[in-house]
Design an enzyme around this catalytic site. Structure first.
Site, PDB file in Angstrom:
ATOM      1  N   GLY A  16       0.903  -1.159   0.097  1.00 36.83           N
ATOM      2  CA  GLY A  16      -0.039   0.052   0.067  1.00 36.83           C
ATOM      3  C   GLY A  16       0.762   1.111  -0.128  1.00 36.83           C
ATOM      4  O   GLY A  16       0.825   2.203  -0.948  1.00 36.83           O
ATOM      5  N   LYS A  68      -7.812  -2.493  14.640  1.00 37.47           N
ATOM      6  CA  LYS A  68      -9.084  -2.813  13.366  1.00 37.47           C
ATOM      7  C   LYS A  68     -10.038  -3.657  14.163  1.00 37.47           C
ATOM      8  O   LYS A  68     -11.120  -3.627  14.004  1.00 37.47           O
ATOM      9  CB  LYS A  68      -8.501  -3.201  12.192  1.00 37.47           C
ATOM     10  CG  LYS A  68      -7.624  -2.338  11.025  1.00 37.47           C
ATOM     11  CD  LYS A  68      -7.448  -2.972  10.074  1.00 37.47           C
ATOM     12  CE  LYS A  68      -6.286  -2.016   8.923  1.00 37.47           C
ATOM     13  NZ  LYS A  68      -5.765  -2.853   7.776  1.00 37.47           N
TER      14      LYS A  68
HETATM   15  O1  F6P Z   1      -4.179  -0.280   7.967  1.00 40.14           O
HETATM   16  C1  F6P Z   1      -2.869  -0.163   7.275  1.00 40.14           C
HETATM   17  C2  F6P Z   1      -3.196  -0.436   5.786  1.00 40.14           C
HETATM   18  O2  F6P Z   1      -3.399  -1.689   5.358  1.00 40.14           O
HETATM   19  C3  F6P Z   1      -2.256   0.114   5.077  1.00 40.14           C
HETATM   20  O3  F6P Z   1      -1.071  -0.353   4.900  1.00 40.14           O
HETATM   21  C4  F6P Z   1      -2.849   0.538   3.479  1.00 40.14           C
HETATM   22  O4  F6P Z   1      -2.299   1.538   2.803  1.00 40.14           O
HETATM   23  C5  F6P Z   1      -4.174   1.115   3.951  1.00 40.14           C
HETATM   24  O5  F6P Z   1      -4.355   0.253   5.361  1.00 40.14           O
HETATM   25  C6  F6P Z   1      -5.283   0.874   3.089  1.00 40.14           C
HETATM   26  O6  F6P Z   1      -5.471  -0.176   2.534  1.00 40.14           O
HETATM   27  P1  F6P Z   1      -6.254  -0.361   1.557  1.00 40.14           P
HETATM   28  O7  F6P Z   1      -5.705  -0.083   0.157  1.00 40.14           O
HETATM   29  O8  F6P Z   1      -6.238  -2.056   1.030  1.00 40.14           O
HETATM   30  O9  F6P Z   1      -7.708   0.120   1.494  1.00 40.14           O
END
Ligand code: F6P
Length: 557
Positions: free
Chosen positions: A280, A521
């Site tokens: 991400g 989360k």
């Molecule tokens: O919670 C952290 C995370 O997993 C990051 O690493 C990532 O960039 C963000 O959440 C958003 O995740 P996604 O692109 O799957 O919505």
């Protein structure tokens, strides 16, 4: 899997401990005694001019730091990354963000996937779509052209796009404004959509997993906002078919999970994919940058990617002794592990880079904020630099006092551009020149300070002398470039990606997972019913959380 090397067991580490023992830097003397220091420690990295000379290192220290990178296997790990080995061990994935920015026709097959073909295919689709929006060929459901593109995403699906947009937005035609909604705080969506016209707004739902609570909640809110707005304006009916048609014209998606995109109701013809080997926080150069290709144009996006690639090539082909990201990475290790620095400031002398420190926080801290190595063994040293910062000169009037005269060692990266985005003059004076004078003045003051004798020579006496004395020897790196272009911005991001990589390998950690964000989360999902008043969910909480829930229940209007 190659086992990580415990850095503290290397010969270089022992040598660095010796060099750090009783270390007493003296930048004044080092510069006075060594006229070649500035030149020797200044490097070119693509378009970036990087001056490391005001760092607290001698040639011996720097050589030992480079040996540490070698003894911990930084070059080998880099090669493994480029080749698509599964160096993201806990998720059993390749790490291939570098493949996103290679020129077309660079063959690479990983795990049976023709990476180059897939990357180029998605890029071409993004460019085609961006051109259709920019030319007005793609319209909203009522036939009006798009004036606003709103990216809905969080973390790596937000911080990169918003940072880059803020850095590169301009007044060029066609003017398509980008906005970014990330927070699950409903204020974010309410405020960002308040003055928008649903008929001319295009949403990009950006989520690697397409499961993220914040993003999917905001996407549903945005869809309701769209339907309500269009229906109230009499532009569409409230029947299912009209609503589906509206979503098809006003929502596109970016994700690795195209099945989930379809479940949400977005036509997968209007979705742009990427792959699990793009982390991400390493994804701004993937389809996650679609909002940028639309708002800034596909040419700018291509140039941005070329900047990343230029730095990747530098890292791949340059000996470690001149390899700028490696050198900056090992300097961070020196300050963190040998000189006790607790944080690292990034100070852009460019208002357009005002979100750059926030972007770097995710890049570096989500990557290297780990306390076990990639084989699960505990680390023996501090890891993960704490990045923070604000644009100069605003920071000068806020926290620089502590950097200049406080008790902590805070290495700082200064970033500046020779040419301004807006060449304004105050009478005869070039205002950008004043900005740059401040950049140069600060790095000079931090390095060389002001002695008590110099203070006294100005007529100051008594206790004021100590208060007005600057110790100096506060380390800085100066990164200078001709102008903040898409290419230069790609170079800057890639620089910090590879600094992060270098440090991760030295510390032996997997810089590409982020398990530390999971617990919060899960607990949020467990606590959500308690917020709604579910007595069992309230009872299941600890005493502090229960009391906070009671306060909430008493005061919620
Ligand atoms: O919670 C952290 C995370 O997993 C990051 O690493 C990532 O960039 C963000 O959440 C958003 O995740 P996604 O692109 O799957 O919505």
């Amino acid at each position: 899997m190659t086992s990580p090397v415990d850095p503290t067991t290397t010969a270089a580490w022992a040598e660095l401990e010796e060099l750090g023992d009783g270390f007493s830097p003296d930048l004044r003397a080092w510069f006075a005694d060594d006229p070649g220091r500035a030149e020797r420690l200044t490097f070119s990295l693509a378009d970036l001019h990087v001056d490391l000379s005001k760092n607290l290192v001698s040639d011996d220290i720097l050589a030992a730091l480079v040996r540490l990178a070698k003894e911990t296997g930084v070059p080998e790990r880099f090669q493994q990354m480029l080749a698509g080995e599964h160096i993201n061990t806990t998720e059993d994935r390749a790490v291939l963000h570098t493949a996103l920015r290679r020129p077309a026709g660079s063959p690479l097959t990983v795990d049976g996937q023709d990476v180059d073909a897939d990357v180029q295919e998605v890029l071409a689709r993004i460019e085609e779509f961006a051109n259709r929006v920019r030319s007005g060929e793609w319209t909203g459901v009522t036939g009006k052209r798009v004036t606003h593109v709103v990216n809905i995403g969080i973390g790596g699906s937000d911080l990169g796009p918003v940072m880059v947009y803020e850095a590169l937005k301009n007044d060029d035609e066609p003017r398509i404004e980008a906005r970014f909604i990330s927070n699950i705080d409903p204020t974010d969506l309410a405020q960002k959509t308040a003055d928008l016209d649903p008929e001319t707004t295009l949403f990009v739902v950006a989520s690697k997993t397409f499961t993220t609570l914040e993003t999917l909640t905001n996407a549903r809110l945005a869809r309701d906002w769209l339907w309500t707005g269009l229906e109230q304006a009499g532009a569409i009916g409230s029947d299912e078919a009209s609503r589906t048609k509206a979503v098809a014209r006003h929502f596109i998606a970016v994700s690795t999970a195209l099945d989930k995109v379809a479940e949400f109701g977005i036509d997968t013809d209007n979705a742009f994919g990427f792959w699990d080997w793009v982390g991400g926080r390493y994804s701004v150069d993937s389809a996650i940058g679609t909002s940028l290709a639309i708002a800034l144009g596909p040419d700018a996006f291509r140039e941005f990617l070329a900047g990343f690639h230029a730095v990747d090539e530098h890292v791949r082909t340059t000996p470690l002794e001149q390899n700028v990201p490696v050198l900056m990475g090992v300097l961070g290790v020196w300050y963190t592990n040998f000189l006790g620095a607790q944080s690292h400031a990034v100070l852009p002398y460019a208002q357009q880079l005002h979100r750059f420190p926030a972007y770097l926080q995710q890049l570096t801290m989500e990557s290297n904020g780990k306390s076990v190595r990639w084989d699960g063994t505990p680390v023996e040293t501090d890891t993960g630099e704490i990045y923070w910062g604000e644009p100069g000169t605003n920071g000068q009037h806020a926290f620089y006092q502590l950097i200049h005269q406080g008790t902590r060692l805070i290495p700082a990266d200064f970033i500046a551009f020779v040419n301004p985005a807006y060449p304004l003059r105050d009478g005869e004076r070039d205002v950008h020149g004043l900005l740059l004078a401040n950049f140069l003045a600060q790095t000079k003051a931090l390095a060389f300070g002001k002695t008590p004798e110099e203070v006294e020579a100005e007529g100051t006496t008594g206790p004021l002398v100590a208060a007005r004395t600057f110790e100096g020897n506060r380390p800085t790196t100066s990164i200078f470039a001709p102008a903040l272009t898409p290419r230069v911005l790609g170079e800057l991001i890639a620089l910090y990606e590879h600094i992060t990589f270098t440090q991760g390998v030295i510390w032996g950690i997997n810089s590409f997972d982020q398990w530390g964000v999971e617990l919060g989360k899960q607990l949020a999902l467990q606590i959500a019913p308690a917020i709604e008043g579910d007595a069992d969910a309230v009872a299941a909480q600890d005493a502090s959380t229960r009391a906070l829930l009671a306060y909430y229940a008493e005061n919620r209007r």
